[in-house]
Design a protein around this motif. Structure first.
Motif, short mmCIF file in Angstrom:
data_model
loop_
_atom_site.label_atom_id
_atom_site.label_comp_id
_atom_site.label_asym_id
_atom_site.label_seq_id
_atom_site.Cartn_x
_atom_site.Cartn_y
_atom_site.Cartn_z
N SER A 1 0.86 -1.18 0.00
CA SER A 1 0.00 0.00 0.00
C SER A 1 0.90 1.23 0.00
O SER A 1 1.80 1.33 0.83
CB SER A 1 -0.92 0.01 1.22
OG SER A 1 -1.71 1.18 1.26
N ARG B 1 -2.75 -1.60 -2.94
CA ARG B 1 -3.40 -0.28 -2.99
C ARG B 1 -2.41 0.79 -3.43
O ARG B 1 -1.27 0.82 -2.96
CB ARG B 1 -3.96 0.10 -1.62
CG ARG B 1 -4.62 1.48 -1.58
CD ARG B 1 -5.24 1.74 -0.21
NE ARG B 1 -5.94 3.01 -0.17
CZ ARG B 1 -5.41 4.13 0.30
NH1 ARG B 1 -4.18 4.13 0.79
NH2 ARG B 1 -6.11 5.26 0.31
N ASN C 1 -2.40 5.06 -3.85
CA ASN C 1 -3.07 6.33 -3.64
C ASN C 1 -2.14 7.41 -4.17
O ASN C 1 -1.06 7.64 -3.61
CB ASN C 1 -3.37 6.55 -2.15
CG ASN C 1 -4.19 7.81 -1.91
OD1 ASN C 1 -4.60 8.47 -2.86
ND2 ASN C 1 -4.42 8.13 -0.66
N SER D 1 -7.22 -1.63 -4.76
CA SER D 1 -7.74 -0.28 -4.56
C SER D 1 -6.85 0.75 -5.24
O SER D 1 -5.63 0.66 -5.17
CB SER D 1 -7.83 0.06 -3.06
OG SER D 1 -8.65 -0.86 -2.38
#
Length: 207
Positions: free
Chosen positions: A78, A110, A112, A142
């Motif tokens: 992540s 993930r 972001n 994600s």
């Protein structure tokens, strides 16, 4: 090292087969796989302790492309990445981004990304981005992009973005401030299936 899985992700999210032409930064599993600047587009790593890059495009630059794809094929990863684009006055360029996440296990993957655009007067940017999740594992895939754009007088930002499948969860946030004569055009397509969840939010200030 780019694996077969990585190569397939790059082709699907950024239409890349082999080394890109012009400026590029390929991010893989929270690290830089390859990077190249040009005479008019400089890409440098962040110096404030954050993960990510700064892209500086010189005033008057015309007809150049910059590729900045991200791929995650390491399970359980992540990451949070900050990319800032500084576009000089009168420049006219295309930025090709994109993110692909792949997992074959029950662990999540993930990405972001927080992208900030600073467009000087009269500059134009076409920003193209595709997102995809792949793999047979049950791990959650994600991708949660955040975009902030600051357009000075008569600047134009056109965003053509697509989620083309396999992403289990996405929260997309776009915030922009547009000065006199500036234009922001956004075309966003989001594909979901089964139990996948997607939400997109926009906030634009006409200054």
């Amino acid at each position: 090292m780019i694996t077969d899985i990585d190569a397939k992700l790059l082709e699907r999210i950024a239409d890349l087969t082999g080394k890109p032409v012009g400026a590029f930064n390929i991010r893989k599993d929270s690290g830089c796989e390859a990077r190249q600047s040009t005479e008019h587009i400089e890409i440098t790593p962040k110096t404030d302790g954050k993960q990510g890059i700064d892209i500086r495009i010189k005033a008057g630059t015309k007809g150049e492309q910059c590729h900045i794809p991200v791929i995650i094929s390491k399970t359980g990863l992540s990451e949070l990445v900050y990319n800032d684009f500084y576009v000089g006055e009168g420049a006219d360029v295309t930025i090709v981004a994109g993110c692909g996440v792949h997992t074959e296990t029950g662990e999540p993957a993930r990405h972001n990304g927080i992208h900030r655009f600073f467009l000087k007067p009269g500059s134009r940017v076409l920003y193209q981005e595709k997102h995809i999740g792949t793999g047979k594992g049950a791990g959650l895939r994600s991708i949660d992009p955040v975009t902030e754009a600051y357009l000075e007088e008569n600047a134009v930002l056109e965003m053509d973005t697509a989620q083309i499948g396999g992403v289990d969860h996405t929260l997309r946030k776009t915030k922009a401030t547009a000065a006199a004569g500036a234009k922001l055009r956004i075309r966003e397509r989001i594909l979901t299936e089964g139990e996948q969840d997607a939400r997109t939010e926009f906030e634009v200030e006409l200054a």
